[in-house]
Scaffold this motif. Structure first.
Motif, mmCIF file in Angstrom:
data_model
loop_
_atom_site.group_PDB
_atom_site.id
_atom_site.type_symbol
_atom_site.label_atom_id
_atom_site.label_comp_id
_atom_site.label_asym_id
_atom_site.label_seq_id
_atom_site.Cartn_x
_atom_site.Cartn_y
_atom_site.Cartn_z
ATOM 1 N N HIS A 1 7.851 0.856 28.859
ATOM 2 C CA HIS A 1 8.637 -0.025 29.730
ATOM 3 C C HIS A 1 7.977 -0.157 31.098
ATOM 4 C CE1 HIS A 1 12.085 -2.044 31.484
ATOM 5 N NE2 HIS A 1 12.029 -1.171 32.494
ATOM 6 N N LEU A 2 7.496 0.950 31.652
ATOM 7 C CA LEU A 2 6.827 0.877 32.945
ATOM 8 C C LEU A 2 5.559 0.038 32.876
ATOM 9 C CD1 LEU A 2 7.071 4.382 34.685
ATOM 10 C CD2 LEU A 2 8.120 2.240 35.378
ATOM 11 N N LEU A 3 4.808 0.177 31.797
ATOM 12 C CA LEU A 3 3.614 -0.653 31.630
ATOM 13 C C LEU A 3 3.980 -2.135 31.591
ATOM 14 C CD1 LEU A 3 1.576 1.407 28.987
ATOM 15 C CD2 LEU A 3 1.058 1.135 31.421
ATOM 16 N N GLU B 1 -5.047 -7.302 32.117
ATOM 17 C CA GLU B 1 -5.492 -5.916 32.319
ATOM 18 C C GLU B 1 -4.817 -4.970 31.324
ATOM 19 O OE1 GLU B 1 -4.631 -4.907 36.339
ATOM 20 O OE2 GLU B 1 -5.915 -6.461 37.192
ATOM 21 N N ARG B 2 -4.094 -5.520 30.370
ATOM 22 C CA ARG B 2 -3.230 -4.717 29.506
ATOM 23 C C ARG B 2 -4.020 -3.788 28.597
ATOM 24 N NH1 ARG B 2 0.984 -8.524 27.401
ATOM 25 N NH2 ARG B 2 1.793 -8.232 29.510
ATOM 26 N N HIS C 1 3.477 -4.307 21.637
ATOM 27 C CA HIS C 1 4.903 -4.425 21.961
ATOM 28 C C HIS C 1 5.087 -5.226 23.246
ATOM 29 C CE1 HIS C 1 3.976 -0.548 20.042
ATOM 30 N NE2 HIS C 1 5.172 -0.542 19.494
ATOM 31 N N VAL C 2 4.228 -4.946 24.236
ATOM 32 C CA VAL C 2 4.344 -5.620 25.531
ATOM 33 C C VAL C 2 3.936 -7.085 25.413
ATOM 34 C CG1 VAL C 2 3.735 -5.487 27.970
ATOM 35 C CG2 VAL C 2 3.768 -3.408 26.595
ATOM 36 N N ASP C 3 3.017 -7.384 24.495
ATOM 37 C CA ASP C 3 2.600 -8.781 24.293
ATOM 38 C C ASP C 3 3.750 -9.632 23.782
ATOM 39 O OD1 ASP C 3 -0.081 -8.256 24.971
ATOM 40 O OD2 ASP C 3 -0.541 -7.616 22.927
ATOM 41 N N ILE C 4 4.455 -9.126 22.791
ATOM 42 C CA ILE C 4 5.457 -9.963 22.124
ATOM 43 C C ILE C 4 6.802 -9.960 22.840
ATOM 44 C CG2 ILE C 4 4.332 -9.653 19.883
ATOM 45 C CD1 ILE C 4 6.637 -7.831 19.061
ATOM 46 N N SER C 5 7.059 -8.924 23.657
ATOM 47 C CA SER C 5 8.325 -8.907 24.392
ATOM 48 C C SER C 5 8.248 -7.969 25.594
ATOM 49 C CB SER C 5 9.480 -8.466 23.476
ATOM 50 O OG SER C 5 10.707 -8.473 24.183
ATOM 51 N N PRO C 6 7.742 -8.451 26.715
ATOM 52 C CA PRO C 6 7.663 -7.608 27.910
ATOM 53 C C PRO C 6 9.014 -7.051 28.349
ATOM 54 C CG PRO C 6 6.375 -9.617 28.199
ATOM 55 C CD PRO C 6 7.153 -9.783 26.930
ATOM 56 N N ASN C 7 10.086 -7.832 28.156
ATOM 57 C CA ASN C 7 11.400 -7.394 28.622
ATOM 58 C C ASN C 7 12.008 -6.294 27.768
ATOM 59 O OD1 ASN C 7 11.475 -9.194 30.788
ATOM 60 N ND2 ASN C 7 12.261 -10.844 29.505
#
Length: 498
Positions: A160-162, A170-171, A413-419
């Motif tokens: 979540h912090l990422l 930069e991911r 996970h962050v790519d498809i749904s950052p929230n």
């Protein structure tokens, strides 16, 4: 005009030009900023977490062997016959809070959960020698289950912090920096625990050191960790704008309703989940069972055999390289750690330069991380018992190239749904670690004779098949696009590419 205001004006101008001219440009950012400090704190967290996780696997040898330490006053418990259960106790607690931890992170932020979880985990580390002395092996099991419960909060909150701090371009490298701390922590944990356990200090010092370091990290978290750029009191306006503009958070987002139905019916999430399960199956099979294979089938005495022996030449006087047990055990994970940085820079370069899309890049590196190890395992199963050097080389390849997954499903996970990245990580990490428990147990069931190479072939070929199947599913259904349920569960607009 101050320097900071000038930088902010330039960034806003670039963003407006890119928007008006419909040009796919990357908004420029300060090269080194607060986001890197936040990522560095998470690196230390994962490093300590993996060190704590692996420490007992090495220390338990000294805990049950009266001859392990040079100090006769170090407590030992040779009567413990339930070592495998002790080692599995960590995961009893670890799998429980994952999904809830991700949900809590998205709703309330991650700072206080990380502070509390690591504080309790560190305290339990310090108490472990006392609980071993007072309650025996059952006390260690209880202690490790509580440590696992605490660490179950770490990765969903870290993810979540990422998602709040790391821009898409930069991911790969910043996400890899954090999660590659896992194998780095494994390497350091194995080496340090082995050295201390065999020294005059004895094994209890290992847990005092890791416990104390965890409490110090909790203090650092309390002082320096912030839930988002918006919450950070000293971040420059230029860097905050860059991060929030890149992530689409420039106006701030209220707490969103969790789209549970959309999440569980999302094929891109299932692609991550299947890949994560396959990864954990193979990783823990290698972590727990390879030493048995090397000892019983290869007759491999890693305390004395020469590895990668360099042939002497008349004009050269090279010493033959010898590896002690803990060093050789750590070698594959050191290679994994090094390769993870190389792959992450290549991955981000492909994305930033628009050579490949996010989804295609993730699939390529996921394939590197699963298929190359699968091939290595097949050849490992076919390696004759009189060729230990080849076996070690293949083991290094099987573990080392697994680094590709850090740029594959592990940040997807962050790519498809950052929230909702914390929740997604909670789902995949929680379920996949069940397979991490099951895989070693299956080895014990299938390998009745540890000296029979044909039985070990079944294990290696089966693990290779799991790797291949998981990657095929990921290639077929994985995605690098933000899903439509990320922003509004009731919004039917099309997915957008980050």
């Amino acid at each position: 005009m101050t320097k900071e205001k000038f930088e902010l004006a330039q960034i806003e101008k670039q963003a407006e030009l890119a928007k008006n001219e419909d040009v796919d440009e990357t908004v420029k950012a300060p090269t080194i900023g607060v986001r890197h400090w936040q990522v560095s704190i998470l690196f230390l967290l994962v490093w300590l977490a993996y060190g704590i996780r692996v420490s007992l696997s090495v220390a338990i040898v000294a805990m049950t062997d009266p001859t392990a330490s040079t100090n006769p006053n170090v407590p030992v418990y040779p009567e413990w016959t339930d070592k495998s259960i002790i080692l599995s106790a960590f995961f009893w607690g670890y799998v429980i809070p994952q999904i809830v931890a991700g949900w809590l992170a998205g709703r309330f932020g991650s700072k206080w959960f990380l502070f509390g979880a690591m504080g309790v985990c560190g305290s339990m580390c310090i108490l472990l020698p006392s609980m071993a002395a007072g309650l025996g092996s059952k006390g260690v099991m209880i202690n490790r289950a509580i440590q696992g419960l605490c660490q179950g909060f770490l990765f969903p909150n870290t993810h979540h912090l990422l998602s709040q701090w790391v821009p898409p371009d930069e991911r790969s490298r910043l996400g890899t920096l954090v999660y590659a701390a896992g194998p780095f922590g494994t390497v350091i944990g194995m080496l340090v625990t082995g050295w201390i356990s065999a020294s005059n200090f004895g094994w209890p010092l290992v847990f005092y050191l890791y416990g104390g370091a965890s409490l110090l990290w909790s203090l650092l978290c309390l002082i320096a960790t912030h839930n988002s750029p918006l919450d950070h009191p000293k971040i420059s306006e230029a860097e905050r704008f860059y991060i929030e503009h890149s992530l689409g958070h420039s106006e701030g987002k209220p707490n969103l309703r969790t789209p549970w139905k959309s999440i569980w019916t999302s094929l891109p999430l299932w692609a991550i989940l299947i890949s994560h399960c396959g990864q954990n199956w193979g990783f823990w099979t290698l972590m727990t069972e390879i030493p048995n294979y090397m000892g019983h089938v290869m007759n491999f005495d890693i305390k004395s055999v020469s590895v990668f022996a360099i042939k002497r030449k008349p004009f050269m006087k090279y010493p033959i390289m010898k590896f002690q047990n803990s060093v050789l055990s750590a070698l594959p994970y050191f290679v994994l750690w090094i390769l993870s940085f190389i792959m992450s820079f290549i991955s981000d370069s492909l994305i930033v330069r628009r050579i490949l899309t996010v989804g295609t890049t993730r699939k390529i590196f996921n394939t590197i991380g699963l298929l190359i190890p699968a091939v290595a395992l097949i050849f490992l199963g076919l390696t004759p018992a009189d060729d230990p050097n080849r076996a070690v080389s293949l083991l290094v390849v099987a573990v080392g190239f697994n680094a590709g997954i850090f740029c594959g499903f592990n940040v997807n996970h962050v790519d498809i749904s950052p929230n909702h990245a914390g929740i997604l990580m909670g789902i995949t990490n929680g379920i996949s670690n069940i397979f991490g428990i099951v895989a070693p147990l299956l080895v014990q069931f299938l390998v009745s004779d540890e000296a029979d190479p044909n039985q070990w072939k079944i294990i290696f070929f089966m693990t290779a098949a799991v790797y291949v199947g998981a990657d095929i599913f990921y290639i077929s259904f994985g995605s690098g696009e933000v899903q439509k349920w990320n922003d509004d569960p009731d919004d039917d607009k099309e997915s957008k590419t980050p």
